[in-house]
Design a protein around this motif. Structure first.
Motif, PDB file in Angstrom:
ATOM      1  N   GLN A 178     -23.090  -8.702  12.352  1.00  0.00           N
ATOM      2  CA  GLN A 178     -22.674 -10.016  11.858  1.00  0.00           C
ATOM      3  C   GLN A 178     -22.211  -9.922  10.413  1.00  0.00           C
ATOM      4  OE1 GLN A 178     -26.092 -12.545  12.781  1.00  0.00           O
ATOM      5  NE2 GLN A 178     -24.718 -13.789  14.014  1.00  0.00           N
ATOM      6  N   LEU A 179     -22.955  -9.187   9.589  1.00  0.00           N
ATOM      7  CA  LEU A 179     -22.552  -9.038   8.189  1.00  0.00           C
ATOM      8  C   LEU A 179     -21.223  -8.300   8.071  1.00  0.00           C
ATOM      9  CD1 LEU A 179     -25.886  -8.208   6.332  1.00  0.00           C
ATOM     10  CD2 LEU A 179     -24.564 -10.306   6.244  1.00  0.00           C
ATOM     11  N   ILE A 180     -21.081  -7.257   8.863  1.00  0.00           N
ATOM     12  CA  ILE A 180     -19.833  -6.484   8.832  1.00  0.00           C
ATOM     13  C   ILE A 180     -18.657  -7.365   9.238  1.00  0.00           C
ATOM     14  CG2 ILE A 180     -18.588  -4.590   9.958  1.00  0.00           C
ATOM     15  CD1 ILE A 180     -21.345  -3.133  10.098  1.00  0.00           C
ATOM     16  N   ASN A 181     -18.815  -8.141  10.311  1.00  0.00           N
ATOM     17  CA  ASN A 181     -17.733  -9.019  10.770  1.00  0.00           C
ATOM     18  C   ASN A 181     -17.427 -10.115   9.762  1.00  0.00           C
ATOM     19  OD1 ASN A 181     -17.129  -7.682  13.152  1.00  0.00           O
ATOM     20  ND2 ASN A 181     -18.641  -8.819  14.326  1.00  0.00           N
ATOM     21  N   LEU A 182     -18.456 -10.690   9.157  1.00  0.00           N
ATOM     22  CA  LEU A 182     -18.219 -11.724   8.152  1.00  0.00           C
ATOM     23  C   LEU A 182     -17.442 -11.165   6.967  1.00  0.00           C
ATOM     24  CD1 LEU A 182     -21.635 -13.615   8.146  1.00  0.00           C
ATOM     25  CD2 LEU A 182     -19.415 -14.587   8.749  1.00  0.00           C
ATOM     26  N   GLU A 183     -17.847 -10.000   6.492  1.00  0.00           N
ATOM     27  CA  GLU A 183     -17.134  -9.367   5.375  1.00  0.00           C
ATOM     28  C   GLU A 183     -15.687  -9.069   5.741  1.00  0.00           C
ATOM     29  OE1 GLU A 183     -19.505  -5.885   4.565  1.00  0.00           O
ATOM     30  OE2 GLU A 183     -20.374  -6.823   2.787  1.00  0.00           O
ATOM     31  N   ARG A 184     -15.505  -8.488   6.925  1.00  0.00           N
ATOM     32  CA  ARG A 184     -14.152  -8.127   7.364  1.00  0.00           C
ATOM     33  C   ARG A 184     -13.278  -9.363   7.501  1.00  0.00           C
ATOM     34  NH1 ARG A 184     -12.187  -7.094  13.271  1.00  0.00           N
ATOM     35  NH2 ARG A 184     -13.504  -8.899  13.356  1.00  0.00           N
ATOM     36  N   ASN A 185     -13.794 -10.399   8.172  1.00  0.00           N
ATOM     37  CA  ASN A 185     -13.018 -11.622   8.363  1.00  0.00           C
ATOM     38  C   ASN A 185     -12.645 -12.251   7.034  1.00  0.00           C
ATOM     39  OD1 ASN A 185     -13.335 -11.220  11.094  1.00  0.00           O
ATOM     40  ND2 ASN A 185     -14.773 -12.896  11.395  1.00  0.00           N
ATOM     41  N   GLN A 186     -13.594 -12.283   6.121  1.00  0.00           N
ATOM     42  CA  GLN A 186     -13.334 -12.887   4.818  1.00  0.00           C
ATOM     43  C   GLN A 186     -12.237 -12.121   4.074  1.00  0.00           C
ATOM     44  OE1 GLN A 186     -16.755 -12.991   2.209  1.00  0.00           O
ATOM     45  NE2 GLN A 186     -16.092 -14.939   1.346  1.00  0.00           N
ATOM     46  N   LYS A 187     -12.315 -10.801   4.091  1.00  0.00           N
ATOM     47  CA  LYS A 187     -11.305  -9.986   3.412  1.00  0.00           C
ATOM     48  C   LYS A 187      -9.928 -10.141   4.048  1.00  0.00           C
ATOM     49  CE  LYS A 187     -14.485  -6.480   1.719  1.00  0.00           C
ATOM     50  NZ  LYS A 187     -14.978  -5.117   1.881  1.00  0.00           N
ATOM     51  N   VAL A 188      -9.886 -10.125   5.371  1.00  0.00           N
ATOM     52  CA  VAL A 188      -8.605 -10.214   6.081  1.00  0.00           C
ATOM     53  C   VAL A 188      -7.955 -11.574   5.847  1.00  0.00           C
ATOM     54  CG1 VAL A 188      -7.548 -10.290   8.374  1.00  0.00           C
ATOM     55  CG2 VAL A 188      -9.139  -8.462   7.802  1.00  0.00           C
ATOM     56  N   ILE A 189      -8.734 -12.639   5.930  1.00  0.00           N
ATOM     57  CA  ILE A 189      -8.171 -13.975   5.700  1.00  0.00           C
ATOM     58  C   ILE A 189      -7.662 -14.087   4.277  1.00  0.00           C
ATOM     59  CG2 ILE A 189      -8.699 -16.436   5.543  1.00  0.00           C
ATOM     60  CD1 ILE A 189     -10.653 -15.991   7.911  1.00  0.00           C
TER      61      ILE A 189
END
Length: 129
Positions: A59-70
């Motif tokens: 969950q943390l990895i996905n949140l970080e990735r999504n935030q960076k990509v957006i």
């Protein structure tokens, strides 16, 4: 683009302003869980396990990735596209319609849809969807 992809991307975009809170909340849960499950371990062992848990948590990895990509996609987008995405998905005033946004940005509804869809395509590509 398939409807499910658009719906998924809309959900991620709506959560974008709150992602930092979600991240901190999840990290706090991991910290609490790690400290509470090893009462007889040394502090050093607890810290190592906590760091491993945090670094491997999906969950943390996905949140970080999504935030960076957006953030990256918004940075690369045109001013018009940014405004459209912000008005449709990132503002506190939910339920902005395409017609309303088109009037606010002085474009046709069709042009707003094209710009939004182009942004979605780029976002989906960067997210690997």
């Amino acid at each position: 683009m398939e409807k499910w992809k658009k719906d998924y991307l809309k959900g991620i975009l709506r959560d974008y302003p709150k992602m930092e809170d979600y991240y901190l909340e999840r990290k706090e849960k991991l910290l609490f869980h790690t400290k509470g499950t090893h009462p007889h371990s040394t502090t050093e062992t607890q810290n190592k396990k906590m760091l491993i848990s945090i670094s491997l948590d999906r969950q943390l990895i996905n949140l970080e990735r999504n935030q960076k990509v957006i953030a990256q996609c918004l940075e690369n987008a045109t001013a018009e596209t940014k405004e459209i995405i912000e008005r449709l998905y990132l503002s506190d005033k939910q339920k902005a319609s395409l017609d309303l946004v088109a009037d606010q940005v002085f474009l046709s509804k069709r042009q707003v849809m094209r710009l939004r869809d182009h942004f979605f395509e780029e976002l989906a590509e960067h997210l690997g969807i």
